[in-house]
Design a protein around this motif. Sequence first.
Motif, PDB file in Angstrom:
ATOM      1  N   LEU A 114      33.766  56.268 -23.981  1.00  0.00           N
ATOM      2  CA  LEU A 114      35.228  55.951 -23.512  1.00  0.00           C
ATOM      3  C   LEU A 114      35.785  56.929 -22.818  1.00  0.00           C
ATOM      4  O   LEU A 114      35.662  58.145 -23.339  1.00  0.00           O
ATOM      5  CB  LEU A 114      35.918  55.665 -24.639  1.00  0.00           C
ATOM      6  N   ALA A 115      36.004  56.848 -21.471  1.00  0.00           N
ATOM      7  CA  ALA A 115      36.663  57.951 -20.671  1.00  0.00           C
ATOM      8  C   ALA A 115      38.129  57.867 -20.443  1.00  0.00           C
ATOM      9  O   ALA A 115      38.687  56.419 -20.175  1.00  0.00           O
ATOM     10  CB  ALA A 115      35.895  57.884 -19.426  1.00  0.00           C
ATOM     11  N   THR A 116      38.830  58.692 -20.449  1.00  0.00           N
ATOM     12  CA  THR A 116      40.202  59.036 -20.140  1.00  0.00           C
ATOM     13  C   THR A 116      40.436  59.947 -19.144  1.00  0.00           C
ATOM     14  O   THR A 116      40.001  60.851 -19.092  1.00  0.00           O
ATOM     15  CB  THR A 116      41.089  59.094 -21.278  1.00  0.00           C
ATOM     16  N   GLY A 117      41.512  59.459 -17.900  1.00  0.00           N
ATOM     17  CA  GLY A 117      41.892  60.468 -17.314  1.00  0.00           C
ATOM     18  C   GLY A 117      43.449  60.859 -17.449  1.00  0.00           C
ATOM     19  O   GLY A 117      44.096  59.851 -18.001  1.00  0.00           O
ATOM     20  N   ASP A 118      44.081  61.923 -17.000  1.00  0.00           N
ATOM     21  CA  ASP A 118      45.314  62.406 -17.346  1.00  0.00           C
ATOM     22  C   ASP A 118      45.800  62.927 -15.940  1.00  0.00           C
ATOM     23  O   ASP A 118      45.359  63.139 -14.988  1.00  0.00           O
ATOM     24  CB  ASP A 118      45.553  63.315 -18.382  1.00  0.00           C
ATOM     25  N   LYS A 119      47.206  63.131 -15.903  1.00  0.00           N
ATOM     26  CA  LYS A 119      48.050  63.517 -14.917  1.00  0.00           C
ATOM     27  C   LYS A 119      47.550  65.176 -14.577  1.00  0.00           C
ATOM     28  O   LYS A 119      48.177  65.635 -13.451  1.00  0.00           O
ATOM     29  CB  LYS A 119      49.522  63.520 -15.334  1.00  0.00           C
ATOM     30  N   GLY A 120      47.072  65.907 -15.472  1.00  0.00           N
ATOM     31  CA  GLY A 120      46.358  67.018 -15.124  1.00  0.00           C
ATOM     32  C   GLY A 120      45.238  67.335 -14.346  1.00  0.00           C
ATOM     33  O   GLY A 120      44.716  68.401 -14.198  1.00  0.00           O
ATOM     34  N   GLY A 121      44.675  65.973 -14.018  1.00  0.00           N
ATOM     35  CA  GLY A 121      43.276  65.837 -13.344  1.00  0.00           C
ATOM     36  C   GLY A 121      42.099  66.122 -14.285  1.00  0.00           C
ATOM     37  O   GLY A 121      41.077  66.285 -13.626  1.00  0.00           O
TER      38      GLY A 121
END
Length: 422
Positions: free
Chosen positions: A29-36
């Motif tokens: 499961l991959a997540t991306g965030d606002k910090g890149g």
Amino acid sequence: MIVLSFFFPFAYTADIISTVEFNYSGELLATGDKGGRVVIFQREQESKNRPLSRGEYNVYSTFQSHEPEFDYLKSLEIEEKINKIRWLPQQNAAHFLLSTNDKTIKLWKISERDKRAEGYNLKDEDGRLRDPFRITSLRVPVLMPMDLMVEASPRRIFANAHTYHINSISVNSDYETYLSADDLRINLWHLEITDRSFNIVDIKPANMEELTEVITAAECHPHQCNVFVYSSSKGTIRLCDMRAAALCDRHSKFFEEPEDPSSRSFFSEIISSISDVKFSHSVKVWDLNMENRPVETYQVHEYLRSKLCSLYENDCIFDKFECCWNGSDSAIMTGSYNNFFRMFDRNTRRDITLEASRENSKPRAMLKPRKVCTGGKRKKDEISVDSLDFNKKILHTAWHPKENVIAVAATNNLYIFQDKLN
């Protein structure tokens, strides 16, 4: 009912989750965030010592996917926020995924290394080169075990093809090409070619003052590599066939639900915008020959109609809630405000509203259904629409492709839910 396993690694604005995606097997499961950053979770395998550990996800790898940039020609800052992540099917021991910010798409390879080579002839164990004239015997290098190391390395960088912000990427069913879409254009890329792409949709008018709609989402057909679909801010969906023309400005199918004149208001144009479009796995839901109305409609935020003024004033009316299918296409899930998320059973036509919050985040705890009260006397387990917190919202959700395991991103917290274990 479902139970909860959870993970709270975040505390700052840069850690707000901006996308969530399971891989094809559901083991990652991959997540991306606002910090890149991209954080990958791996599913625990059940063992005799921990018979209930199956379904728990732990951190597998974390890496910086994108950095903030500056476009000097346009004097524009390009933030590092990850807009979308899409996995490629696994072909070997390594995993590959695409991640994108507003302008640049990257192909990442995630691989494991648990052995290292030792016994080189031309360098010492600490890496220093040896004098060739002092080597009196040859050694055969051997592989020695080491602690498991997960490496993420960029294999391709696809840049300089979008003038506007990228809102969608979608891997094609041939697994060699993929689409990327911004507000006005959709491009077709080959995974092996980074210096050029093919523009297949362009809705930019000659005079930008005549602009009436923008592209909000795009996705490839799950089985036919020549077919794709994209949605617009006008509430329309266009199905295109790349065999018809190189530039798909003319659609093959046009889906639009006629507006009820009696329900028209100041907010009609805003709330008619389609925030997400997804093909079902089996492609049996949509009647592609019936373009004037959808086969099924599920009311998600009907109780918010009295709050449209408030949502407009705080800009929440422009929030884009993603939707997703379960693996058998029998249920649909989407997020809502107050950290609620809603699930709709397509067979029974029933729906359930659940809440992801720290208060009920004990591992293995049962979630209780929630109901929003719009007026009159409120029951014990109901919450008034006036009490909803619009700053708490679930915009990004993902469903395991084979099992009843879901992931929801509530601002800067990731919640993972699964079926009750017997």
